[in-house]
Design an enzyme around this catalytic site. Sequence first.
Site, PDB file in Angstrom:
ATOM      1  N   ASP A  94     -23.157  49.623 113.129  1.00  0.00           N
ATOM      2  CA  ASP A  94     -21.938  48.862 113.399  1.00  0.00           C
ATOM      3  C   ASP A  94     -22.250  47.414 113.754  1.00  0.00           C
ATOM      4  O   ASP A  94     -22.794  47.137 114.821  1.00  0.00           O
ATOM      5  CB  ASP A  94     -21.175  49.536 114.543  1.00  0.00           C
ATOM      6  N   ASP A 337     -17.552  43.048 108.973  1.00  0.00           N
ATOM      7  CA  ASP A 337     -17.694  44.255 109.781  1.00  0.00           C
ATOM      8  C   ASP A 337     -18.148  45.438 108.935  1.00  0.00           C
ATOM      9  O   ASP A 337     -17.490  45.797 107.964  1.00  0.00           O
ATOM     10  CB  ASP A 337     -16.343  44.567 110.436  1.00  0.00           C
TER      11      ASP A 337
END
Length: 489
Positions: A94, A337
């Site tokens: 992440d 992201d």
Amino acid sequence: MASPLLLLLFMMLLISHPSSQMVLLPLTHSLSQTQFNSTHHLLKSTSTHSAARFRHQRHHHRQRQLSLPLSPGSDYTLSINLASNTEPITLYMDTGSDLVWFPCAPFECILCEGKSNPSSTFTKPTNISQSVAVSCKSPACSAAHNSISSSDLCAMAHCPLESIEISDCASSSCPPFYYAYGDGSLIARLYRDTLSLSSLLLKNFTFGCAHTTLAEPTGVAGFGRGLLSLPAQLATLSPQLGNRFSYCLVSHSFDSERVRRPSPLILGRYDGEEKRIGSGGGSEMAEFVYTPMLENPKHPYFYCVGLAGISVGKRTIPSPEMLTRVNGRGDGGVVVDSGTTFTMLPAGFYDSVVAEFDRRVGRVHERASGVEEKTGLGPCYYFDGVVAARVPAVTLRFSGGNSSVALPRKNYFYEFFDGGDGVRSKRRVGCLMLMNGGDEAELSGGPGATLGNYQQQGFEVVYDLGKKRVGFARRQCSSLWNRLNQDKN
């Protein structure tokens, strides 16, 4: 004397060779671990997670605790090892968070029904009996608690008053801290141990250990810009590895066979990344298109960039000003992201992009409103055996130089079959894979948009932390994995 000198020069060449400044890891798509009842169910779940994560990115800093936005769904995992534990630990990779954490034994996950089974090998809790607790005086402790002073942390750790007064709380462990995600939360403590990444050993690596979580059975490898992220800790040991990383997500279109292919995660720089790379009988240009990172005072660990506009066919729709910059309150910009699936855009901008897209496609193909309701995506259209030749090209136009990225059609337009359930006949349908992130007036408190991992497929996305820029280059990601894996061996 010549022979030792030549040997020394040869050794220096080996040390400075770019291929020796790389660690290669495989990323696995989580879809291979998850079963969905139908394509509609898969898309609805993924679009819901993307929207929840985006909402949380905007509002999490208002809490005192440090909260990280994550909603695991159609995302990517990697495996790590602790020296004191032989079992591999599977984590979500992440870039939108800045801590490495995972479930530790004994472990309880509340309201985890329907999620990954905590008792499975995929999320098996780790034994940390030989790991060392982090002191409340450690900078890592302040970072985990959102920069709370060491005196406050000592008080939270129940240090004696005289120890707090003389700043002698080294023997007390860092207090537990709270993290909230898009649809779950956890309480964790900080520990240190030797972390193993492929052939690389990171001594005194700091990680979070959670014994109790709410709806979050799987841990996270934070690759954001914070002090506790994996790249930041790697940089202290090996700057040439920690200051630059990239990944190349294999194009999958939610195909169960394609998602089984490993996507390369590259720590550091590899030989030939700015040159022509062969792929089978052909080749592709490997040059990166860069755009500068924007600093975000409220969300310092986000990789924010500016977006000047989106081209649909030959027409460019300019972005609202909030997407081109970040203000002093941390509002605006676009987050690149890895943990969000679909790209989220402000409502007004999204509507303009959709209007231009529909002007070209909607006049030829029937709108599939029922599919839009079932999937959370739109606009969708029926094709009924007709080739979707009128689907226009979509190009992202980033701020800073001529940094335009033309998306392959499969990165923004997903085609599948609807019906065939005995009630309705099967029809071919296609949906635009961009999402409405909400009204611009409601987007205060964080990023204005998110570039999701679905739109990043088939690109090597590089995070150049030394030069503070993000780059994109078209790749055959499976070929890149094969080539780098062969070079490594």
